[in-house]
Scaffold this motif. Sequence first.
Motif, mmCIF file in Angstrom:
data_model
loop_
_atom_site.group_PDB
_atom_site.id
_atom_site.type_symbol
_atom_site.label_atom_id
_atom_site.label_comp_id
_atom_site.label_asym_id
_atom_site.label_seq_id
_atom_site.Cartn_x
_atom_site.Cartn_y
_atom_site.Cartn_z
ATOM 1 N N GLY A 114 0.627 -1.240 0.268
ATOM 2 C CA GLY A 114 0.413 -0.200 -0.343
ATOM 3 C C GLY A 114 0.299 1.352 0.300
ATOM 4 O O GLY A 114 0.261 1.931 0.555
ATOM 5 N N LEU A 115 1.782 1.030 -0.232
ATOM 6 C CA LEU A 115 3.396 1.864 -0.740
ATOM 7 C C LEU A 115 3.061 3.387 -2.012
ATOM 8 O O LEU A 115 2.976 2.549 -3.072
ATOM 9 C CB LEU A 115 4.152 2.084 -0.752
ATOM 10 C CG LEU A 115 4.861 1.211 0.732
ATOM 11 C CD1 LEU A 115 6.002 0.968 0.616
ATOM 12 C CD2 LEU A 115 4.413 1.790 2.380
ATOM 13 N N MET A 116 3.178 4.591 -2.163
ATOM 14 C CA MET A 116 2.432 5.038 -2.746
ATOM 15 C C MET A 116 4.035 6.217 -3.355
ATOM 16 O O MET A 116 4.342 6.309 -2.301
ATOM 17 C CB MET A 116 1.874 6.450 -2.714
ATOM 18 C CG MET A 116 0.465 6.271 -2.584
ATOM 19 S SD MET A 116 -1.053 6.893 -2.421
ATOM 20 C CE MET A 116 -0.556 6.889 -0.598
ATOM 21 N N ALA A 117 4.416 6.132 -4.380
ATOM 22 C CA ALA A 117 6.065 6.317 -5.047
ATOM 23 C C ALA A 117 5.488 6.986 -5.950
ATOM 24 O O ALA A 117 4.941 6.909 -7.506
ATOM 25 C CB ALA A 117 6.897 5.472 -4.629
ATOM 26 N N THR A 118 6.665 8.249 -5.898
ATOM 27 C CA THR A 118 6.744 9.303 -7.196
ATOM 28 C C THR A 118 8.248 8.668 -7.777
ATOM 29 O O THR A 118 9.242 8.960 -6.928
ATOM 30 C CB THR A 118 6.523 10.863 -6.560
ATOM 31 O OG1 THR A 118 5.236 11.215 -5.700
ATOM 32 C CG2 THR A 118 6.261 12.151 -7.959
ATOM 33 N N VAL A 119 7.871 8.633 -9.143
ATOM 34 C CA VAL A 119 9.106 8.229 -9.495
ATOM 35 C C VAL A 119 9.495 9.168 -10.455
ATOM 36 O O VAL A 119 8.615 10.399 -11.647
ATOM 37 C CB VAL A 119 9.241 7.230 -10.914
ATOM 38 C CG1 VAL A 119 10.186 6.169 -11.633
ATOM 39 C CG2 VAL A 119 7.877 5.652 -9.891
ATOM 40 N N GLU A 120 11.014 9.794 -10.112
ATOM 41 C CA GLU A 120 11.433 11.046 -11.617
ATOM 42 C C GLU A 120 12.506 10.207 -12.535
ATOM 43 O O GLU A 120 13.340 9.888 -11.585
ATOM 44 C CB GLU A 120 11.494 12.275 -11.294
ATOM 45 C CG GLU A 120 10.230 12.596 -9.773
ATOM 46 C CD GLU A 120 10.657 13.518 -9.457
ATOM 47 O OE1 GLU A 120 10.164 15.137 -10.148
ATOM 48 O OE2 GLU A 120 11.982 13.986 -8.949
ATOM 49 N N GLY A 121 13.384 10.716 -13.166
ATOM 50 C CA GLY A 121 14.786 10.748 -13.739
ATOM 51 C C GLY A 121 14.679 10.056 -14.628
ATOM 52 O O GLY A 121 13.872 9.803 -15.265
ATOM 53 N N ASP A 122 15.300 9.789 -15.238
ATOM 54 C CA ASP A 122 15.685 9.126 -16.301
ATOM 55 C C ASP A 122 17.804 7.850 -16.672
ATOM 56 O O ASP A 122 17.834 7.833 -15.733
ATOM 57 C CB ASP A 122 15.649 10.169 -17.881
ATOM 58 C CG ASP A 122 17.170 11.027 -17.363
ATOM 59 O OD1 ASP A 122 18.359 10.708 -17.441
ATOM 60 O OD2 ASP A 122 17.229 11.950 -17.322
ATOM 61 N N ALA A 123 16.892 7.185 -18.302
ATOM 62 C CA ALA A 123 18.842 6.471 -18.064
ATOM 63 C C ALA A 123 19.679 6.768 -17.681
ATOM 64 O O ALA A 123 20.357 6.100 -17.424
ATOM 65 C CB ALA A 123 18.078 5.422 -19.198
ATOM 66 N N ASN A 124 20.097 8.264 -18.013
ATOM 67 C CA ASN A 124 21.762 8.185 -17.801
ATOM 68 C C ASN A 124 21.697 9.321 -16.851
ATOM 69 O O ASN A 124 22.831 8.766 -15.592
ATOM 70 C CB ASN A 124 21.513 9.648 -18.736
ATOM 71 C CG ASN A 124 21.838 8.675 -20.006
ATOM 72 O OD1 ASN A 124 22.132 7.926 -20.568
ATOM 73 N ND2 ASN A 124 20.562 10.209 -21.607
#
Length: 415
Positions: free
Chosen positions: A202-212
């Motif tokens: 039940g965790l909420m995550a914000t994902v940011e960034g890129d492969a580099n």
Amino acid sequence: MLPTELLLFRVKAGLVEPRRLKPTPQNLALAETLIAAFEAHVGKRRCDLDEELRALEAGRQDFKVVRGLAHLLSNLGTFEASGPLEPGTVRSRVFELAQTGVPSRRHTAQVLEQAARSLTAQATGSGRPLNADELLGALYADLPDQQTLVAFEPPAPLELIHRYDLAQAQGTLYRAYELVITARRNEPARYKQLLKYLKFFGLMATVEGDANLGFTLTLDGPASLFGGTTRYGLGMAKFLPALLHVTKWDLSASLKPRRDLAWVDPADTEWSFQLTSEDGYVSHYAPPQEHDSALESGFAERFAKLETPWQLEREVDLVPVPGGVILPDFRLVNGDRSVLVEIVGYWRPEYLRKKFELLRKAGRTDVIVCVSERLNLERAGVNPADFGERLVWFKGVLNPKEVLALAERHAVTET
């Protein structure tokens, strides 16, 4: 995990350092002794085991370590009410008979005798009369301290120490109100398990960034969502063993200081907990399988038999999108050109709607979507036209040659 009263840590300049046990001969011997105590008490009552554990910790300054190790071992055992009768049935019959007559030792003996006679056939099936001790033993056999250790899976002493160390780190997260995980590039394909456990707990995550630059997952905790409760922090703690299966990551947690401890600086307004993949913690969660489904494993096996300059990779980067994140199943690479491959097999309409909505929001033109003909996308509210020529339909078996044909047209050049 460990209860709060068994957590051991220190705080230096606002940085929390959980207690860790070194695998010294003394600590390994202690772990072995405790494991042996549990093994020796299989078939015996919990109260007998607790008595021996109290004797083992008597006079020791590190008694909380002993209790912590014993607590973890108890979670590896199965305690049940034992005996020939179900305790609730015994209590019901005894209390029913006890309602008549004047309370006395003689009356008690008569009640137990009558109850034993009436329950004999049910208990033994052979007509053998129950005795008073058997009846009394069954009366409250379901109480925690009267339950019997019926099964125990002994760990190795070093494994127990690893579990103890991880449990201390998990306990640090009970009071977390923010957790930031930086997953670096070129890691094995472990992201799916992370996302699965995020959802499971039940965790909420914000994902940011890129492969580099790498990907950053930010989890909000109980202070921001539930006030003073640690429910969300418990979810973060349970999530930690899954993170250990990912290589090359950093974790930073912001914690609420403990105010129930006399040695805590009252001026502290926030504590911090830092952890990395290099800290040597060991997960007891099963590692993720290489492939999530027979569709994926079958596709990979058929692809391996082709003679092609394209390489099939499982190490695929997270693709953050508004409202979520997608993690394609494969990447096809040919020199500096690459394309992502997502295989959609047999799923519920709700899953299909969410999956394709995220794919659409991603706005990526280098994602090939392979869909089973058994799926009714229109019924799930999905418009296949949104993906144009990047859609591959398959029936039963996904042909890698069809995917390669699209890869030649839709691959992008890495910069």
